[in-house]
Design a protein around this motif. Sequence first.
Motif, PDB file in Angstrom:
ATOM      1  N   GLU A 139       0.855  -1.201   0.017  1.00 22.33           N
ATOM      2  CA  GLU A 139       0.038  -0.099   0.105  1.00 22.33           C
ATOM      3  C   GLU A 139       0.831   1.285   0.036  1.00 22.33           C
ATOM      4  N   PHE A 140       1.840   1.314   0.670  1.00 22.30           N
ATOM      5  CA  PHE A 140       2.885   2.387   0.883  1.00 22.30           C
ATOM      6  C   PHE A 140       4.218   2.471   0.459  1.00 22.30           C
ATOM      7  N   GLY A 141       4.484   1.288  -0.355  1.00 23.80           N
ATOM      8  CA  GLY A 141       5.881   1.196  -1.018  1.00 23.80           C
ATOM      9  C   GLY A 141       6.815   0.658  -0.040  1.00 23.80           C
ATOM     10  N   SER A 142       6.742   0.902   1.326  1.00 18.38           N
ATOM     11  CA  SER A 142       7.652   0.044   2.217  1.00 18.38           C
ATOM     12  C   SER A 142       7.149   0.580   3.613  1.00 18.38           C
ATOM     13  N   PHE A 143       7.720  -0.528   4.303  1.00 20.56           N
ATOM     14  CA  PHE A 143       7.530  -0.111   6.012  1.00 20.56           C
ATOM     15  C   PHE A 143       7.773   1.083   6.310  1.00 20.56           C
ATOM     16  N   GLU A 144       9.234   1.495   6.135  1.00 18.08           N
ATOM     17  CA  GLU A 144       9.613   2.877   6.336  1.00 18.08           C
ATOM     18  C   GLU A 144       8.600   3.973   5.649  1.00 18.08           C
ATOM     19  N   LYS A 145       8.165   3.967   4.651  1.00 21.68           N
ATOM     20  CA  LYS A 145       7.349   5.066   4.144  1.00 21.68           C
ATOM     21  C   LYS A 145       6.150   4.909   5.070  1.00 21.68           C
ATOM     22  N   TRP A 146       5.561   3.741   5.384  1.00 20.73           N
ATOM     23  CA  TRP A 146       4.371   3.995   6.272  1.00 20.73           C
ATOM     24  C   TRP A 146       4.646   4.478   7.537  1.00 20.73           C
ATOM     25  N   LEU A 147       5.793   4.288   8.005  1.00 22.14           N
ATOM     26  CA  LEU A 147       6.037   5.005   9.380  1.00 22.14           C
ATOM     27  C   LEU A 147       6.152   6.621   9.201  1.00 22.14           C
ATOM     28  N   HIS A 149       4.469   8.306   6.667  1.00 24.37           N
ATOM     29  CA  HIS A 149       3.157   8.622   6.445  1.00 24.37           C
ATOM     30  C   HIS A 149       2.618   9.061   7.807  1.00 24.37           C
ATOM     31  N   ASN A 150       2.931   8.183   8.958  1.00 25.51           N
ATOM     32  CA  ASN A 150       1.987   8.398  10.017  1.00 25.51           C
ATOM     33  C   ASN A 150       2.839   9.397  10.746  1.00 25.51           C
ATOM     34  N   HIS A 151       4.018   9.956  10.628  1.00 29.93           N
ATOM     35  CA  HIS A 151       4.543  10.795  11.418  1.00 29.93           C
ATOM     36  C   HIS A 151       4.427  12.116  11.169  1.00 29.93           C
ATOM     37  N   PRO A 152       4.022  12.985  12.191  1.00 29.62           N
ATOM     38  CA  PRO A 152       4.425  12.799  13.839  1.00 29.62           C
ATOM     39  C   PRO A 152       3.367  12.464  14.575  1.00 29.62           C
ATOM     40  N   LYS A 153       3.472  11.592  15.464  1.00 28.08           N
ATOM     41  CA  LYS A 153       2.440  11.189  16.352  1.00 28.08           C
ATOM     42  C   LYS A 153       3.014  11.126  17.771  1.00 28.08           C
ATOM     43  N   THR A 154       2.299  11.389  18.960  1.00 24.21           N
ATOM     44  CA  THR A 154       2.425  11.027  20.119  1.00 24.21           C
ATOM     45  C   THR A 154       2.735   9.680  20.266  1.00 24.21           C
ATOM     46  N   LYS A 155       3.513   9.264  21.414  1.00 21.96           N
ATOM     47  CA  LYS A 155       3.707   8.104  21.881  1.00 21.96           C
ATOM     48  C   LYS A 155       2.212   7.494  21.894  1.00 21.96           C
ATOM     49  N   GLU A 156       1.488   7.756  22.486  1.00 18.72           N
ATOM     50  CA  GLU A 156       0.137   7.258  22.673  1.00 18.72           C
ATOM     51  C   GLU A 156      -0.551   6.943  21.584  1.00 18.72           C
ATOM     52  N   GLU A 157      -0.342   8.017  20.545  1.00 25.35           N
ATOM     53  CA  GLU A 157      -1.092   7.638  19.159  1.00 25.35           C
ATOM     54  C   GLU A 157      -0.282   6.476  18.330  1.00 25.35           C
ATOM     55  N   PHE A 162       0.051   0.959  16.423  1.00 19.39           N
ATOM     56  CA  PHE A 162       0.746  -0.377  16.418  1.00 19.39           C
ATOM     57  C   PHE A 162      -0.054  -1.551  16.837  1.00 19.39           C
ATOM     58  N   LYS A 163      -0.924  -1.145  18.093  1.00 16.61           N
ATOM     59  CA  LYS A 163      -1.670  -2.368  18.400  1.00 16.61           C
ATOM     60  C   LYS A 163      -2.842  -2.721  17.444  1.00 16.61           C
ATOM     61  N   LYS A 164      -3.298  -1.854  16.599  1.00 12.94           N
ATOM     62  CA  LYS A 164      -4.256  -2.023  15.550  1.00 12.94           C
ATOM     63  C   LYS A 164      -3.659  -2.923  14.309  1.00 12.94           C
ATOM     64  N   THR A 165      -2.319  -2.645  14.046  1.00 12.59           N
ATOM     65  CA  THR A 165      -1.556  -2.927  13.064  1.00 12.59           C
ATOM     66  C   THR A 165      -1.015  -4.355  13.057  1.00 12.59           C
ATOM     67  N   PHE A 166      -0.166  -4.508  14.413  1.00 12.76           N
ATOM     68  CA  PHE A 166       0.818  -5.566  14.504  1.00 12.76           C
ATOM     69  C   PHE A 166       0.385  -6.359  15.891  1.00 12.76           C
ATOM     70  N   ARG A 167       0.840  -7.660  16.102  1.00 16.11           N
ATOM     71  CA  ARG A 167       0.778  -8.328  17.178  1.00 16.11           C
ATOM     72  C   ARG A 167       1.962  -7.935  18.400  1.00 16.11           C
ATOM     73  N   PHE A 168       1.596  -8.325  19.571  1.00 10.26           N
ATOM     74  CA  PHE A 168       2.502  -8.089  20.716  1.00 10.26           C
ATOM     75  C   PHE A 168       3.250  -6.714  20.568  1.00 10.26           C
ATOM     76  N   THR A 169       2.509  -5.578  20.621  1.00 14.81           N
ATOM     77  CA  THR A 169       3.063  -4.267  20.599  1.00 14.81           C
ATOM     78  C   THR A 169       2.585  -3.434  21.406  1.00 14.81           C
ATOM     79  N   GLY A 170       2.828  -3.721  22.897  1.00 20.95           N
ATOM     80  CA  GLY A 170       2.367  -2.828  23.799  1.00 20.95           C
ATOM     81  C   GLY A 170       3.085  -1.471  23.962  1.00 20.95           C
ATOM     82  N   GLY A 171       2.890  -0.736  24.878  1.00 19.93           N
ATOM     83  CA  GLY A 171       3.389   0.494  25.261  1.00 19.93           C
ATOM     84  C   GLY A 171       4.774   0.736  25.163  1.00 19.93           C
ATOM     85  N   GLU A 172       5.520   0.008  26.076  1.00 15.19           N
ATOM     86  CA  GLU A 172       6.913  -0.115  26.365  1.00 15.19           C
ATOM     87  C   GLU A 172       7.520  -0.609  24.990  1.00 15.19           C
ATOM     88  N   ILE A 173       7.155  -1.606  24.341  1.00 10.63           N
ATOM     89  CA  ILE A 173       7.768  -2.186  23.109  1.00 10.63           C
ATOM     90  C   ILE A 173       7.400  -1.181  21.990  1.00 10.63           C
TER      91      ILE A 173
END
Length: 207
Positions: A139-147, A149-157, A162-173
Amino acid sequence: MAILAISFCLEKRIKITSTIKSRSRMSYCTAILNMQSEEKKALHKKYHDNHYGFPIHDDDELFGRLILEINQAGLSWETILKKEQSFRNAYSNFNIEKVAEYTETDRERLLADAGIIRNKLKVNAAIENAKAILILQKEFGSFEKWLAHNHPKTKEEWVKLFKKTFRFTGGEIVNEFLMSIGYLRGAHDDDCPVYNEILKQKPMWKK
């Protein structure tokens, strides 16, 4: 690289006496300087000086860093650093396409590999996250481009995304992953010599 200054990096913490990464006020830089073992100090200093907080532009390496941060959960970062090469060997040098195609046989192989962390949830997360990244690449061309594309965000955002997109990705991770690749500030204090080296590579948090 200049000798590390005694500085107060904001978030990265390492195991000193306990089995869990410390979240005390001692910074990663300070903890390294206080280590009595030269072997341990060299192991952490290599990561701190050359990798932590530096931008990564290769999707497979971004995926690999995510795997390492996920596997660190509940353990010490020192354990992960010692096993990094074993992780590379076990997970096809972090090749996203290859890991996404892993079969049940591969899952069993990974769970039997004493060189890595034999945790079913973490193993499954690596495989499922590789599949998710393939979708993002399409969809975005690369993982880096997806990141980016979503920049900037707060940590909470970022954590919600990440929780919506990936597995095992809690706040500290998520926080550690994004700091480790230059998307969130805090890997190094302004007084740390490595900080200026990172600025030369234009980390995303600076933009």
